[in-house]
Design a protein around this motif. Structure first.
Motif, PDB file in Angstrom:
ATOM      1  N   MET A   1       0.820  -1.205   0.000  1.00  0.00           N
ATOM      2  CA  MET A   1       0.000   0.000   0.000  1.00  0.00           C
ATOM      3  C   MET A   1       0.856   1.257   0.000  1.00  0.00           C
ATOM      4  O   MET A   1       0.545   2.237  -0.701  1.00  0.00           O
ATOM      5  N   LEU A   2       1.936   1.258   0.768  1.00  0.00           N
ATOM      6  CA  LEU A   2       2.805   2.432   0.835  1.00  0.00           C
ATOM      7  C   LEU A   2       3.367   2.762  -0.540  1.00  0.00           C
ATOM      8  O   LEU A   2       3.455   3.939  -0.925  1.00  0.00           O
ATOM      9  N   LYS A   3       3.733   1.739  -1.277  1.00  0.00           N
ATOM     10  CA  LYS A   3       4.334   1.974  -2.591  1.00  0.00           C
ATOM     11  C   LYS A   3       3.283   2.282  -3.663  1.00  0.00           C
ATOM     12  O   LYS A   3       3.471   3.188  -4.476  1.00  0.00           O
ATOM     13  N   SER A   4       2.182   1.533  -3.660  1.00  0.00           N
ATOM     14  CA  SER A   4       1.204   1.679  -4.747  1.00  0.00           C
ATOM     15  C   SER A   4       0.259   2.858  -4.542  1.00  0.00           C
ATOM     16  O   SER A   4      -0.081   3.560  -5.497  1.00  0.00           O
ATOM     17  N   LYS A   5      -0.166   3.090  -3.318  1.00  0.00           N
ATOM     18  CA  LYS A   5      -1.136   4.156  -3.062  1.00  0.00           C
ATOM     19  C   LYS A   5      -0.490   5.484  -2.704  1.00  0.00           C
ATOM     20  O   LYS A   5      -0.952   6.547  -3.134  1.00  0.00           O
ATOM     21  N   TYR A   6       0.583   5.433  -1.908  1.00  0.00           N
ATOM     22  CA  TYR A   6       1.157   6.667  -1.381  1.00  0.00           C
ATOM     23  C   TYR A   6       2.449   7.090  -2.066  1.00  0.00           C
ATOM     24  O   TYR A   6       3.000   8.143  -1.748  1.00  0.00           O
ATOM     25  N   GLY A   7       2.968   6.267  -2.969  1.00  0.00           N
ATOM     26  CA  GLY A   7       4.120   6.677  -3.751  1.00  0.00           C
ATOM     27  C   GLY A   7       5.460   6.580  -3.063  1.00  0.00           C
ATOM     28  O   GLY A   7       6.443   7.182  -3.524  1.00  0.00           O
ATOM     29  N   PHE A   8       5.547   5.823  -1.952  1.00  0.00           N
ATOM     30  CA  PHE A   8       6.846   5.621  -1.312  1.00  0.00           C
ATOM     31  C   PHE A   8       7.788   4.935  -2.307  1.00  0.00           C
ATOM     32  O   PHE A   8       7.365   4.081  -3.100  1.00  0.00           O
TER      33      PHE A   8
END
Length: 331
Positions: A183-190
């Motif tokens: 979720m951090l990578k896909s939704k929030y762009g981490f």
């Protein structure tokens, strides 16, 4: 009848359901200058664990056999206060009651047409302001720097990471499940994320994810995760200490690595804060967060639990990591 939730016991270690007590009372009468409020959304937050103890802190502890309070969105259902009318929605620090009267002081009107009401407890409330001011006032990130965020899948952490990306930084998140990492990578762009529960060597994992080292560490958890980040901090790095949820339920003072040599050798700034330190800058922060949200640069997640009776369990679930983003109870 009108339900209220009281503090029944001061916890020893992790809070339990038995530390809360439900009572019933009559709906209060509205006096001149007051409003009658009906609770709509209730915020539960890790910092409240500290208020359940009677130790000295930056905020008054909850009192035994008295109502617990937190950030709440409420509807004005009757008004004898010229500043409010029936149907207004307001945000404030209010008691855990289904209905209550209030003199109107420190209540902030919120607009359901501009954002979901629950957002005023999160991204457009104390959560967003904590992320924004903690990062910009203490972390002072510069374009191209590397930010590491612990508790990154929580309400504050996920906002910090997004602000870091808006400011042109590389952002690494630390969370407690593969689902949250994704979720951090896909939704929030981490740029990258680490599941601390499945990682044997956190110091190495952070080093691998931050080849240029860590310039800013936004710390929401404390404990051994923070020890691993500190080991990778750069010269003139900044450590923003927002929370220490890994330690809140400790019954004794834990001993960890001594951080002073790192602070000295690398000229690192480490500063704790509470969001009210920056209260004079709240309008600026709220304006910037609103602009980013309107422009689609900020996203947010909420874990919404339904029912007044489930407020204590929603709070307890914070310490099991069951929330994605802001934990809120819809009444």
């Amino acid at each position: 009848m009108n339900k209220t939730i009281l503090l029944n016991n001061r916890p020893n270690g992790k809070p339990q359901e038995s530390d809360f007590k439900f009572t019933d009372s009559d709906i209060p009468v509205v006096n001149n200058g007051e409003v009658l409020l009906k609770t709509k959304y209730v915020s539960v937050d890790p910092y409240m664990r500290g208020r359940m103890s009677d130790a000295e802190s930056y905020i008054e502890p909850f009192q035994l056999n008295k109502p617990i309070n937190s950030g709440i969105i409420a509807e004005v259902i009757e008004s004898k206060n010229d500043s409010f009318t029936k149907g207004d929605f307001v945000s404030g620090m209010l008691d855990w009651k289904e209905q209550q009267t209030h003199n109107g002081k420190d209540l902030l009107k919120v607009d359901a047409d501009k954002a979901p009401l629950s957002a005023y407890l999160g991204i457009l409330g104390m959560t967003g302001l904590t992320a924004y001011h903690g990062l910009t006032e203490i972390g002072k990130p510069k374009e191209g720097e590397t930010i590491v965020v612990s508790g990154a899948a929580g309400a504050v952490g996920s906002t910090v990471g997004q602000i870091g990306k808006i400011l042109g930084c590389r952002v690494i998140g630390i969370a407690g499940s593969d689902e949250k990492v994704d979720m951090l990578k896909s939704k929030y762009g981490f740029d990258a994320a680490i599941n601390y529960k499945t990682t044997e060597d956190m110091t190495k994992a952070i080093a691998d994810a931050t080849p240029k080292g860590v310039d800013v560490y936004y710390d929401n958890v404390g404990g051994t995760i923070s020890d691993a980040v500190h080991a990778n901090i750069n010269r003139f790095g900044r450590i923003v200490v927002c929370g220490a949820i890994s330690l809140y339920n400790s019954t004794s003072l834990p001993t960890g690595p001594r951080i002073e040599p790192i602070l000295i050798k690398k000229s690192v700034l480490m500063q704790g804060f509470i969001v009210n330190n920056f209260s004079d800058k709240f309008p600026e922060g709220m304006d910037q967060l609103s602009q980013w949200l309107k422009a689609g640069k900020l996203d947010f997640s909420e874990t919404i639990v339904e029912g007044f009776d489930n407020i204590p369990n929603a709070f307890l679930d914070l310490f099991e990591g069951k929330n994605k983003g802001k934990m809120i109870v819809k009444v």
